[in-house]
Design a protein around this motif. Structure first.
Motif, PDB file in Angstrom:
ATOM      1  N   GLY A  75       0.807  -1.212   0.000  1.00 18.59           N
ATOM      2  CA  GLY A  75       0.000   0.000   0.000  1.00 18.59           C
ATOM      3  C   GLY A  75       0.836   1.255   0.000  1.00 18.59           C
ATOM      4  N   ALA A  76       1.976   1.210   0.676  1.00 22.70           N
ATOM      5  CA  ALA A  76       2.855   2.384   0.738  1.00 22.70           C
ATOM      6  C   ALA A  76       3.426   2.743  -0.625  1.00 22.70           C
ATOM      7  N   MET A  77       3.429   1.782  -1.522  1.00 16.09           N
ATOM      8  CA  MET A  77       3.949   2.040  -2.866  1.00 16.09           C
ATOM      9  C   MET A  77       2.912   2.749  -3.736  1.00 16.09           C
ATOM     10  N   SER A  78       1.765   3.058  -3.127  1.00 11.55           N
ATOM     11  CA  SER A  78       0.705   3.794  -3.846  1.00 11.55           C
ATOM     12  C   SER A  78       0.371   3.118  -5.171  1.00 11.55           C
ATOM     13  N   ILE A  79      -0.288   1.997  -5.064  1.00  9.50           N
ATOM     14  CA  ILE A  79      -0.579   1.195  -6.257  1.00  9.50           C
ATOM     15  C   ILE A  79      -1.549   1.943  -7.159  1.00  9.50           C
ATOM     16  N   ARG A  80      -1.005   2.810  -7.985  1.00 14.19           N
ATOM     17  CA  ARG A  80      -1.817   3.554  -8.936  1.00 14.19           C
ATOM     18  C   ARG A  80      -1.324   3.394 -10.361  1.00 14.19           C
ATOM     19  N   THR A  81      -0.148   2.845 -10.532  1.00 14.52           N
ATOM     20  CA  THR A  81       0.428   2.716 -11.868  1.00 14.52           C
ATOM     21  C   THR A  81       0.809   1.275 -12.137  1.00 14.52           C
ATOM     22  N   ALA A  82       0.905   0.918 -13.388  1.00 16.95           N
ATOM     23  CA  ALA A  82       1.283  -0.439 -13.772  1.00 16.95           C
ATOM     24  C   ALA A  82       2.688  -0.771 -13.293  1.00 16.95           C
ATOM     25  N   ARG A  83       3.564   0.236 -13.251  1.00 16.25           N
ATOM     26  CA  ARG A  83       4.934  -0.025 -12.813  1.00 16.25           C
ATOM     27  C   ARG A  83       4.955  -0.453 -11.349  1.00 16.25           C
ATOM     28  N   ALA A  84       4.147   0.203 -10.518  1.00 16.24           N
ATOM     29  CA  ALA A  84       4.085  -0.165  -9.113  1.00 16.24           C
ATOM     30  C   ALA A  84       3.535  -1.579  -8.960  1.00 16.24           C
ATOM     31  N   GLN A  85       2.554  -1.926  -9.763  1.00 17.90           N
ATOM     32  CA  GLN A  85       2.003  -3.270  -9.717  1.00 17.90           C
ATOM     33  C   GLN A  85       3.062  -4.303 -10.088  1.00 17.90           C
ATOM     34  N   VAL A  89       4.214  -7.519  -7.657  1.00 12.97           N
ATOM     35  CA  VAL A  89       4.160  -8.929  -8.048  1.00 12.97           C
ATOM     36  C   VAL A  89       5.569  -9.518  -8.136  1.00 12.97           C
ATOM     37  N   SER A  90       6.510  -8.729  -8.655  1.00 11.13           N
ATOM     38  CA  SER A  90       7.902  -9.196  -8.723  1.00 11.13           C
ATOM     39  C   SER A  90       8.461  -9.430  -7.325  1.00 11.13           C
ATOM     40  N   GLY A  91       8.163  -8.506  -6.431  1.00 10.80           N
ATOM     41  CA  GLY A  91       8.629  -8.662  -5.059  1.00 10.80           C
ATOM     42  C   GLY A  91       8.052  -9.901  -4.407  1.00 10.80           C
ATOM     43  N   LEU A 126      -2.965  -4.774  -5.266  1.00 10.66           N
ATOM     44  CA  LEU A 126      -2.813  -4.548  -6.706  1.00 10.66           C
ATOM     45  C   LEU A 126      -3.940  -3.719  -7.304  1.00 10.66           C
ATOM     46  N   PHE A 127      -5.132  -3.857  -6.784  1.00  8.78           N
ATOM     47  CA  PHE A 127      -6.283  -3.152  -7.349  1.00  8.78           C
ATOM     48  C   PHE A 127      -6.978  -2.377  -6.238  1.00  8.78           C
ATOM     49  N   LEU A 128      -6.521  -1.161  -6.016  1.00 10.89           N
ATOM     50  CA  LEU A 128      -7.057  -0.341  -4.937  1.00 10.89           C
ATOM     51  C   LEU A 128      -7.974   0.750  -5.478  1.00 10.89           C
ATOM     52  N   LEU A 199       4.422 -16.567 -10.226  1.00 13.82           N
ATOM     53  CA  LEU A 199       4.375 -15.142  -9.886  1.00 13.82           C
ATOM     54  C   LEU A 199       5.301 -14.326 -10.782  1.00 13.82           C
ATOM     55  N   ALA A 200       6.453 -14.887 -11.118  1.00 16.03           N
ATOM     56  CA  ALA A 200       7.367 -14.192 -12.025  1.00 16.03           C
ATOM     57  C   ALA A 200       6.725 -14.016 -13.391  1.00 16.03           C
ATOM     58  N   ALA A 201       6.017 -15.046 -13.860  1.00 10.75           N
ATOM     59  CA  ALA A 201       5.314 -14.946 -15.135  1.00 10.75           C
ATOM     60  C   ALA A 201       4.215 -13.886 -15.058  1.00 10.75           C
ATOM     61  N   ALA A 202       3.519 -13.846 -13.913  1.00  8.28           N
ATOM     62  CA  ALA A 202       2.472 -12.842 -13.732  1.00  8.28           C
ATOM     63  C   ALA A 202       3.060 -11.438 -13.733  1.00  8.28           C
ATOM     64  N   ALA A 203       4.225 -11.281 -13.127  1.00  2.91           N
ATOM     65  CA  ALA A 203       4.889  -9.971 -13.116  1.00  2.91           C
ATOM     66  C   ALA A 203       5.224  -9.524 -14.534  1.00  2.91           C
ATOM     67  N   ALA A 204       5.653 -10.465 -15.362  1.00  5.08           N
ATOM     68  CA  ALA A 204       5.959 -10.134 -16.760  1.00  5.08           C
ATOM     69  C   ALA A 204       4.698  -9.683 -17.493  1.00  5.08           C
ATOM     70  N   VAL A 205       3.587 -10.351 -17.215  1.00  2.00           N
ATOM     71  CA  VAL A 205       2.315  -9.964 -17.841  1.00  2.00           C
ATOM     72  C   VAL A 205       1.908  -8.564 -17.395  1.00  2.00           C
ATOM     73  N   VAL A 206       2.062  -8.298 -16.101  1.00  2.00           N
ATOM     74  CA  VAL A 206       1.716  -6.971 -15.574  1.00  2.00           C
ATOM     75  C   VAL A 206       2.576  -5.901 -16.236  1.00  2.00           C
TER      76      VAL A 206
END
Length: 217
Positions: A75-85, A89-91, A126-128, A199-206
């Protein structure tokens, strides 16, 4: 949930399946605690206190704290952009991979449970919208409430599709749990390695979705 596009819904279903997978592995490893379902751990901890089992109560509290910590970081990363997402997911993938490595090295199960809980907690950011999760990724109670409301709308002449998305997410989580339980027979390290890869594959999709999404001007 109804305002999320199909691509995001598909991604959410995939991540829910991974969450169910990881939860099943964590449940089997700890002998009855969850790494994505904190309501269950809260009940377990309360019952442990009543029974005088301070050890179980502390472990349940620790897993809950790790989950909340993961949500806090995400939440602290302010999930508002695709990059933050992508980072979230990568983390989560990295954290689950670390848990897999610890399992391979024979580390204490409780440390792995804490890491997994933190990773699962972060995925729920991810979806706030208005400080709340529009889509609960790792837990199903809210999803089942949405399913029930969708069915009530169906039988009273309202929306005919409101029940479909909640059913998809719940089914994905349950299917993931079944696969996780089966895969656990290969060993915790192998099972968590599969989850980390997913999860790594999902991060690539994101990341790809983020590049395709027009930036606001």
């Amino acid at each position: 949930m109804k305002d999320v596009d199909r691509g995001a819904l598909t991604l959410s279903a995939a991540l829910s399946a991974v969450a169910g997978f990881v939860d099943a592995v964590g449940f089997l490893d700890t002998g009855g605690l969850f790494v994505s379902f904190m309501s269950g751990n809260s009940t377990q901890g309360a019952v442990a206190v009543l029974r005088g089992d301070a050890s179980l109560a502390l472990v349940a509290a620790g897993v809950i704290a790790a989950f909340v910590g993961g949500v806090t970081v995400g939440g602290a990363m302010s999930i508002r952009t695709a990059r933050a997402q992508t980072w979230v997911v990568s983390g989560a993938a990295v954290v689950v991979a670390v848990a897999a490595a610890l399992a391979l090295g024979g580390s204490t199960t409780l440390w792995r449970a804490g890491l997994l809980a933190a990773a699962m907690g972060a995925l729920n950011t991810l979806f706030l919208a208005d400080g709340r999760a529009r889509i609960p990724i790792t837990y199903s109670t809210g999803t089942l409430v949405s399913l029930g409301l969708g069915l009530s709308a169906l039988v009273t002449g309202g929306s005919r599709r409101g029940w479909q998305r909640p059913l998809l997410l719940w089914s994905a989580l349950v299917a993931g749990a079944v696969i996780g339980g089966v895969t656990h027979a290969l060993g915790s390290a192998a099972a968590l390695g599969v989850a980390a890869t997913a999860l790594a594959a999902a991060a690539a999709v994101v990341a790809v979705r983020g590049r395709r999404t027009p930036r606001p001007r």
